[in-house]
Design an enzyme around this catalytic site. Structure first.
Site, PDB file in Angstrom:
ATOM      1  N   ASP A   1      -0.300  45.854  63.456  1.00 21.47           N
ATOM      2  CA  ASP A   1      -0.564  45.852  64.899  1.00 21.47           C
ATOM      3  C   ASP A   1      -1.749  46.745  65.244  1.00 21.47           C
ATOM      4  OD1 ASP A   1       1.447  44.082  65.454  1.00 21.47           O
ATOM      5  OD2 ASP A   1       2.935  45.623  65.971  1.00 21.47           O
TER       6      ASP A   1
ATOM      7  N   ARG B   1       8.241  41.246  56.581  1.00 21.40           N
ATOM      8  CA  ARG B   1       9.581  41.849  56.477  1.00 21.40           C
ATOM      9  C   ARG B   1      10.462  41.318  57.581  1.00 21.40           C
ATOM     10  NH1 ARG B   1      10.072  48.267  56.292  1.00 21.40           N
ATOM     11  NH2 ARG B   1       9.348  48.025  58.411  1.00 21.40           N
TER      12      ARG B   1
ATOM     13  N   THR C   1      16.942  42.669  58.283  1.00 15.80           N
ATOM     14  CA  THR C   1      17.376  42.991  56.912  1.00 15.80           C
ATOM     15  C   THR C   1      16.333  43.821  56.152  1.00 15.80           C
ATOM     16  OG1 THR C   1      16.328  41.035  55.976  1.00 15.80           O
ATOM     17  CG2 THR C   1      18.583  40.763  56.808  1.00 15.80           C
TER      18      THR C   1
ATOM     19  N   ASP D   1       2.973  50.670  63.283  1.00 15.26           N
ATOM     20  CA  ASP D   1       2.845  49.374  62.604  1.00 15.26           C
ATOM     21  C   ASP D   1       1.369  49.162  62.236  1.00 15.26           C
ATOM     22  OD1 ASP D   1       4.497  46.349  62.728  1.00 15.26           O
ATOM     23  OD2 ASP D   1       2.360  46.460  62.280  1.00 15.26           O
TER      24      ASP D   1
HETATM   25  C1  PRP Z   1       4.383  45.885  56.736  1.00 15.55           C
HETATM   26  C2  PRP Z   1       3.406  46.520  55.765  1.00 15.55           C
HETATM   27  C3  PRP Z   1       3.991  46.146  54.435  1.00 15.55           C
HETATM   28  C4  PRP Z   1       5.464  46.188  54.691  1.00 15.55           C
HETATM   29  C5  PRP Z   1       5.993  47.471  54.115  1.00 15.55           C
HETATM   30  O1  PRP Z   1       4.144  44.548  56.874  1.00 15.55           O
HETATM   31  O2  PRP Z   1       2.091  46.099  55.928  1.00 15.55           O
HETATM   32  O3  PRP Z   1       3.590  44.860  53.983  1.00 15.55           O
HETATM   33  O4  PRP Z   1       5.638  46.187  56.115  1.00 15.55           O
HETATM   34  O5  PRP Z   1       7.354  47.524  54.220  1.00 15.55           O
HETATM   35  P1  PRP Z   1       8.351  47.493  52.979  1.00 15.55           P
HETATM   36  O6  PRP Z   1       7.823  48.454  51.981  1.00 15.55           O
HETATM   37  O7  PRP Z   1       9.649  47.935  53.603  1.00 15.55           O
HETATM   38  O8  PRP Z   1       8.430  46.085  52.461  1.00 15.55           O
HETATM   39  P2  PRP Z   1       4.985  43.602  57.867  1.00 15.55           P
HETATM   40  O9  PRP Z   1       6.148  43.016  57.143  1.00 15.55           O
HETATM   41  O10 PRP Z   1       5.277  44.351  59.133  1.00 15.55           O
HETATM   42  O11 PRP Z   1       4.020  42.388  58.134  1.00 15.55           O
HETATM   43  P3  PRP Z   1       2.603  42.336  58.871  1.00 15.55           P
HETATM   44  O12 PRP Z   1       1.617  43.024  57.970  1.00 15.55           O
HETATM   45  O13 PRP Z   1       2.345  40.880  58.971  1.00 15.55           O
HETATM   46  O14 PRP Z   1       2.726  43.027  60.205  1.00 15.55           O
HETATM   47  N1  URA Z   2       5.185  48.757  57.978  1.00 13.42           N
HETATM   48  C1  URA Z   2       4.362  49.382  58.844  1.00 13.42           C
HETATM   49  O1  URA Z   2       3.361  48.804  59.303  1.00 13.42           O
HETATM   50  N2  URA Z   2       4.652  50.630  59.209  1.00 13.42           N
HETATM   51  C2  URA Z   2       5.728  51.280  58.734  1.00 13.42           C
HETATM   52  O2  URA Z   2       5.942  52.446  59.113  1.00 13.42           O
HETATM   53  C3  URA Z   2       6.577  50.609  57.827  1.00 13.42           C
HETATM   54  C4  URA Z   2       6.265  49.348  57.455  1.00 13.42           C
END
Ligand code: PRP
Ligand code: URA
Length: 212
Positions: free
Chosen positions: A206, A107, A111, A203
Site C-alpha cells: 500500500d 496473504r 488465515t 503495509d
Molecule cells: C505482504 C508482503 C509479503 C507478505 C509477508 O504481501 O509483501 O509478501 O505480506 O507476509 P508473510 O511473511 O506473513 O507471508 P501481501 O500478502 O499483503 O500482498 P501484497 O504485496 O499484494 O499487498
Molecule cells: N506485510 C506487510 O506489508 N507488512 C507487514 O507488516 C506484514 C506483512
C-alpha cells in the site's frame, strides 16, 4: 533468536538511517519508493561479494589489461508481487542485465496463509542465482511458498532479501529451506494479531503503490 548459518542481518548504519525514514508514517509514496530501491542496492552490494565473474581483456588507450567482470545472467531477479516489485530497480542498479521473473502471492487476511496467483519465470533460471525479493518477512509463509515454487522449477541457488524481518519469519524460512541464504536489513520485535510486523512500517504494498 537462534542463530542460523545462512541468515545475515545487516544492521548497517547507512541502511538503518534509511529504514528510520521508511518507517515514518509521514513519508510519502515517492520517497518511500526511492528508499526501498536505495536500501535494496545497499543490501545487494553487501550480499554479493561472491557473485560469479569471468575474465576479459580490456584495451585502455595505453595497453591491454585483464579485468574481472560479472557473468551476464549470473543472477535472476524474482520479486514477490506486489511489494517485491519496489525492490527490483535497486537490484538492476548493480545487475543491469539481470532478467526478471514474477511470483504472485497474497496473504489471506484471516488465515495469513499465502495464495499463489501468478508465476512467470525466465528460461534457464535454474542455472542462475535467484534473488528473491520481498520487503517484509512476517510469518514467512509467502517466502516459503515462493521458494517452493522456485525449487519446483529446478532452482538450486536462491537468496532471499527482506528489508524488515521478525524472528518467527526467519525461523520458518530457515528451517523449511536451510540451503537458502537469507539477508534481512533489520530484525523487528514480532507480529500483531493481524500478522503485521511491529514496529514495522505498515503495509509495504500500500505504501509503495498508494492503494490506501
Ligand atoms: C505482504 C508482503 C509479503 C507478505 C509477508 O504481501 O509483501 O509478501 O505480506 O507476509 P508473510 O511473511 O506473513 O507471508 P501481501 O500478502 O499483503 O500482498 P501484497 O504485496 O499484494 O499487498
Ligand atoms: N506485510 C506487510 O506489508 N507488512 C507487514 O507488516 C506484514 C506483512
Amino acid at each position: 533468536m537462534k542463530e542460523y548459518k545462512n541468515v545475515t542481518i545487516f544492521n548497517h548504519p547507512l541502511i538503518m538511517h534509511k529504514i528510520a525514514i521508511l518507517r515514518d508514517e509521514r513519508t510519502g509514496m515517492k520517497e518511500f519508493r526511492e528508499l526501498v530501491e536505495e536500501i535494496t542496492t545497499l543490501m545487494v552490494y553487501e550480499a554479493f561479494k561472491d557473485v560469479p565473474t569471468k575474465k576479459i581483456m580490456v584495451k585502455t588507450p595505453l595497453e591491454e589489461v585483464e579485468q574481472t567482470i560479472v557473468e551476464e545472467h549470473a543472477v535472476t531477479i524474482v520479486p514477490i508481487l506486489r511489494a517485491g516489485l519496489g525492490m527490483v530497480n535497486g537490484v538492476h542498479t548493480l545487475f543491469p542485465t539481470a532478467r526478471v521473473g514474477h511470483i504472485g502471492l497474497y496473504r489471506d487476511e484471516e488465515t495469513l496463509e499465502p495464495h499463489e496467483y501468478y508465476c512467470k519465470l525466465p528460461d534457464g533460471i535454474e542455472n542462475s542465482v535467484v534473488v528473491l525479493l520481498d520487503p517484509m518477512l512476517a510469518t514467512g509463509g509467502s517466502a516459503v511458498g515462493a521458494i517452493d515454487m522456485l525449487k519446483k522449477r529446478g532452482c538450486k541457488n536462491i537468496c532471499l532479501m527482506n528489508i524488515i524481518g521478525v524472528p518467527q519469519g526467519i525461523k520458518t524460512v530457515a528451517e523449511a529451506h536451510p540451503d537458502v541464504k537469507i539477508y534481512v536489513s533489520t530484525l523487528d520485535r514480532g507480529l500483531n494479531e493481524h500478522g503485521y510486523i511491529l514496529p514495522g512500517l505498515g503495509d509495504a504494498g500500500d505504501r509503495l503503490f498508494g492503494t490506501k
